[in-house]
Design an enzyme around this catalytic site. Structure first.
Site, short mmCIF file in Angstrom:
data_model
loop_
_atom_site.label_atom_id
_atom_site.label_comp_id
_atom_site.label_asym_id
_atom_site.label_seq_id
_atom_site.Cartn_x
_atom_site.Cartn_y
_atom_site.Cartn_z
N LEU A 111 -38.01 -13.15 27.27
CA LEU A 111 -37.65 -13.06 25.86
C LEU A 111 -38.26 -14.25 25.14
CD1 LEU A 111 -33.84 -12.16 26.08
CD2 LEU A 111 -35.74 -10.60 25.63
N ASP A 112 -38.65 -14.06 23.88
CA ASP A 112 -39.19 -15.17 23.10
C ASP A 112 -38.16 -16.29 22.99
OD1 ASP A 112 -41.56 -13.86 22.71
OD2 ASP A 112 -41.10 -13.22 20.66
N LYS A 113 -38.64 -17.49 22.78
CA LYS A 113 -37.77 -18.66 22.68
C LYS A 113 -36.65 -18.47 21.69
CE LYS A 113 -37.92 -23.64 21.64
NZ LYS A 113 -38.79 -24.80 21.32
N ALA A 114 -36.95 -17.88 20.54
CA ALA A 114 -35.95 -17.75 19.47
C ALA A 114 -35.02 -16.57 19.66
CB ALA A 114 -36.66 -17.63 18.12
N THR A 115 -35.33 -15.65 20.57
CA THR A 115 -34.55 -14.44 20.75
C THR A 115 -33.38 -14.68 21.70
OG1 THR A 115 -36.56 -13.11 20.46
CG2 THR A 115 -34.67 -12.01 21.45
#
Length: 297
Positions: A77-81
């Protein structure tokens, strides 16, 4: 197995507190925002602390669940997700579930708070099939031969009556870098709240007035993963297991401030087998490890 799961709830491990489900093959966490899903076995003084944090997570999960080796990340998952992050307990399970992701057997459902009211959407639901290409780390809608097919389905769940803010449910059919962010910002023209990379305008004053927006926080949540699983016995061995991660508190706070109602099933997360809510999965020695417990009628 069940004894190990029970001990996991009372342990002192920091990262393992994010575990929401575990069975004999997989461990699923509710990933917090800001965590990079990539570790490194190499030791280096210049290694980013974000990498160390993911290594810490893997070590904590290994110790808490008494695994013989570090668990295997199956996807990212992306860092911000935030949301559902699947780890395999061993290499065999890692290969099996990696194949499900690669062959698109896994159903991936996301929730996104986006900038735009009800009138921003041409219909209540739709499909986005714009191809994407990446240049110098930045993703864009692409029409060149290098562009890759990308497929996203979206559904408008609710819109705020007091600010240009809406809640979308997204189904990710392909998993390209920043796919949801680009499709929402540049195809649907409703960027994710907090996405400062791809949004083309500043946040509306109406949104800023009704709620507090944390800095460096993007409101995209990997809400559910649905996997193919198999019973050891019986005539109907195959079933679909859905694992839902509870929505983060700051996400819920913005929905409350904006007057956006959320179904309690999404708020609390939980498990379902072939569409039926359950509290555990005996066929897999699987347990839900968060309160309040599910099932619900």
């Amino acid at each position: 197995m069940l004894q190990v799961l029970k001990s996991a709830r009372t342990g002192t491990s920091y990262w393992a507190r994010n575990v929401i489900y575990a069975d004999r093959s997989i461990i699923v966490l509710n990933k917090p925002a800001g965590l990079i899903c990539q570790g490194s076995e190499a030791s280096s003084e210049n290694k980013p602390r974000d990498v160390d944090r993911f290594n810490d997570l893997l070590c904590d999960v290994k110790d808490t669940f008494a695994l013989e080796s570090l668990p295997y990340p199956v996807h990212r998952l992306d860092k911000a997700t935030t949301g559902t992050l699947l780890l395999a307990r061993n290499s065999l399970a890692a290969r099996q579930f990696s194949q499900q992701f690669q062959s698109r057997v896994v159903e991936k459902t996301y929730f996104a708070l986006v900038r735009g009211g009800e009138k921003s959407f041409p219909t209540r639901s739709g499909e986005i099939r714009d191809a994407l290409e990446c240049s110098d780390g930045r993703v864009s809608i692409g029409e060149s031969c290098a562009a890759k097919f990308a497929a996203t389905d979206w559904e408008l769940l609710a819109s705020s009556p007091i600010a240009p803010l809406s809640l979308l449910r997204l189904t990710l059919h392909t998993g390209l870098k920043h796919q949801l962010r680009i499709h929402l910002a540049h195809s649907l023209h409703t960027p994710i709240l907090g996405d400062n990379l791809y949004a083309r305008s500043s946040i509306s004053e109406k949104i800023a007035k009704i709620t507090r927006l944390p800095e460096q926080r993007m409101f995209l949540h990997a809400a559910q993963l649905t996997l193919s699983r198999y019973r050891k016995t019986g005539s109907n061995k195959h079933f679909r297991l859905r694992i839902g991660a509870p929505i983060p508190k700051d996400f819920l706070a913005i929905c409350r401030d904006a007057g956006i109602a959320l179904d309690h099933v999404y708020v609390n997360g939980g498990l379902s087998v072939d569409g039926q809510h359950v509290g555990d999965v005996p066929d897999l020695e699987g347990r839900w490890l968060r309160n309040p417990p599910v099932p619900r009628s």
